[in-house]
Motif scaffolding. Structure first.
Motif, PDB file in Angstrom:
ATOM      1  N   MET A   1     -26.684 -82.149  40.252  1.00 42.54           N
ATOM      2  CA  MET A   1     -28.004 -81.548  40.121  1.00 42.54           C
ATOM      3  C   MET A   1     -27.920 -80.059  40.464  1.00 42.54           C
ATOM      4  N   THR A   2     -28.547 -79.225  39.667  1.00 37.12           N
ATOM      5  CA  THR A   2     -28.560 -77.794  39.961  1.00 37.12           C
ATOM      6  C   THR A   2     -30.007 -77.310  40.037  1.00 37.12           C
ATOM      7  N   ASP A   3     -30.184 -76.145  40.639  1.00 38.49           N
ATOM      8  CA  ASP A   3     -31.494 -75.512  40.726  1.00 38.49           C
ATOM      9  C   ASP A   3     -31.394 -74.205  39.953  1.00 38.49           C
ATOM     10  N   GLU A   4     -32.179 -74.063  38.912  1.00 38.72           N
ATOM     11  CA  GLU A   4     -32.003 -72.919  38.007  1.00 38.72           C
ATOM     12  C   GLU A   4     -32.352 -71.580  38.650  1.00 38.72           C
ATOM     13  N   ASP A   5     -33.075 -71.620  39.771  1.00 42.26           N
ATOM     14  CA  ASP A   5     -33.412 -70.372  40.468  1.00 42.26           C
ATOM     15  C   ASP A   5     -32.452 -70.056  41.613  1.00 42.26           C
ATOM     16  N   CYS A   6     -31.444 -70.887  41.779  1.00 43.84           N
ATOM     17  CA  CYS A   6     -30.563 -70.766  42.950  1.00 43.84           C
ATOM     18  C   CYS A   6     -29.352 -69.896  42.638  1.00 43.84           C
ATOM     19  N   HIS A  48     -26.435 -79.021  44.133  1.00 43.45           N
ATOM     20  CA  HIS A  48     -27.429 -78.281  44.907  1.00 43.45           C
ATOM     21  C   HIS A  48     -28.020 -79.153  46.002  1.00 43.45           C
ATOM     22  N   PHE A  49     -27.460 -79.018  47.209  1.00 43.66           N
ATOM     23  CA  PHE A  49     -28.070 -79.572  48.409  1.00 43.66           C
ATOM     24  C   PHE A  49     -28.646 -78.386  49.172  1.00 43.66           C
ATOM     25  N   THR A  50     -29.819 -78.523  49.737  1.00 40.91           N
ATOM     26  CA  THR A  50     -30.348 -77.445  50.574  1.00 40.91           C
ATOM     27  C   THR A  50     -29.959 -77.649  52.026  1.00 40.91           C
ATOM     28  N   TYR A  51     -30.109 -78.891  52.485  1.00 42.47           N
ATOM     29  CA  TYR A  51     -29.921 -79.175  53.911  1.00 42.47           C
ATOM     30  C   TYR A  51     -29.003 -80.366  54.111  1.00 42.47           C
ATOM     31  N   HIS A 100     -29.137 -73.211  49.677  1.00 42.80           N
ATOM     32  CA  HIS A 100     -28.146 -74.091  49.050  1.00 42.80           C
ATOM     33  C   HIS A 100     -27.055 -74.212  50.109  1.00 42.80           C
ATOM     34  N   LEU A 101     -26.837 -75.431  50.589  1.00 42.51           N
ATOM     35  CA  LEU A 101     -25.880 -75.668  51.676  1.00 42.51           C
ATOM     36  C   LEU A 101     -24.579 -74.901  51.451  1.00 42.51           C
ATOM     37  N   HIS A 102     -24.066 -74.291  52.502  1.00 44.36           N
ATOM     38  CA  HIS A 102     -22.783 -73.587  52.406  1.00 44.36           C
ATOM     39  C   HIS A 102     -22.200 -73.425  53.785  1.00 44.36           C
ATOM     40  N   MET A 103     -20.879 -73.282  53.836  1.00 44.86           N
ATOM     41  CA  MET A 103     -20.163 -73.088  55.089  1.00 44.86           C
ATOM     42  C   MET A 103     -19.527 -71.705  55.066  1.00 44.86           C
TER      43      MET A 103
END
Ligand code: 5GP
Ligand code: ZN
Length: 115
Positions: A1-6, A48-51, A100-103
């Motif tokens: 899944m993607t978020d087109e505004d991300c 696309h994970f946010t949290y 968008h979750l990131h490390m």
């Protein structure tokens, strides 16, 4: 899944050009655009994970892939021995800017105490 505004989904899709330093089926890594240390990378899941709290147990392999990427990048960036820091910012109290979750992988200088 993607978020087109991300922004990170756009980088993953190649809509925003960015050198990928690492890539596997689950995640990829890029250099942070505003580095806070000589080495400042972002390990980003392709989905696309946010949290973290929104992820379910089925997504544990994605987390494993992100740590595997960090491990390999720490070695290839030459920070594995002197040391480095991994950070995941979540929501307002952490100052998370990109939803968008990131490390973050930070290294290449004395990072000092967390504060
Ligand atoms: P956060 O505060 O959400 O944990 O971190 C987001 C990070 O993404 C920041 O360190 C910021 O500099 C970085 N960043 C934001 N937009 C871009 C971009 O378009 N490209 C890259 N490479 N990094 C970005
Ligand atoms: Zn996204």
């Amino acid at each position: 899944m993607t978020d087109e505004d991300c922004i990170f989904c756009k980088i993953n899709a190649g809509d925003i050009p960015s050198e990928k330093l690492f890539e596997d089926d689950d995640c990829f890594a890029i250099r942070d655009i505003a580095p806070k240390a000589p080495t400042h990378l972002l390990v980003i899941p392709k989905e696309h994970f946010t949290y973290l709290t929104g992820m379910t147990a089925g997504f544990q392999p994605v987390i494993g892939s992100m740590y595997n990427a960090a491990r390999q990048l720490a070695i290839s960036e030459g920070v594995a021995e002197p040391g480095y820091r991994l950070i995941v910012n979540q929501r307002d109290d952490s100052g998370q800017e990109v939803p968008h979750l990131h490390m973050h992988l930070l290294g290449g200088r004395k990072l000092g105490p967390m504060g």
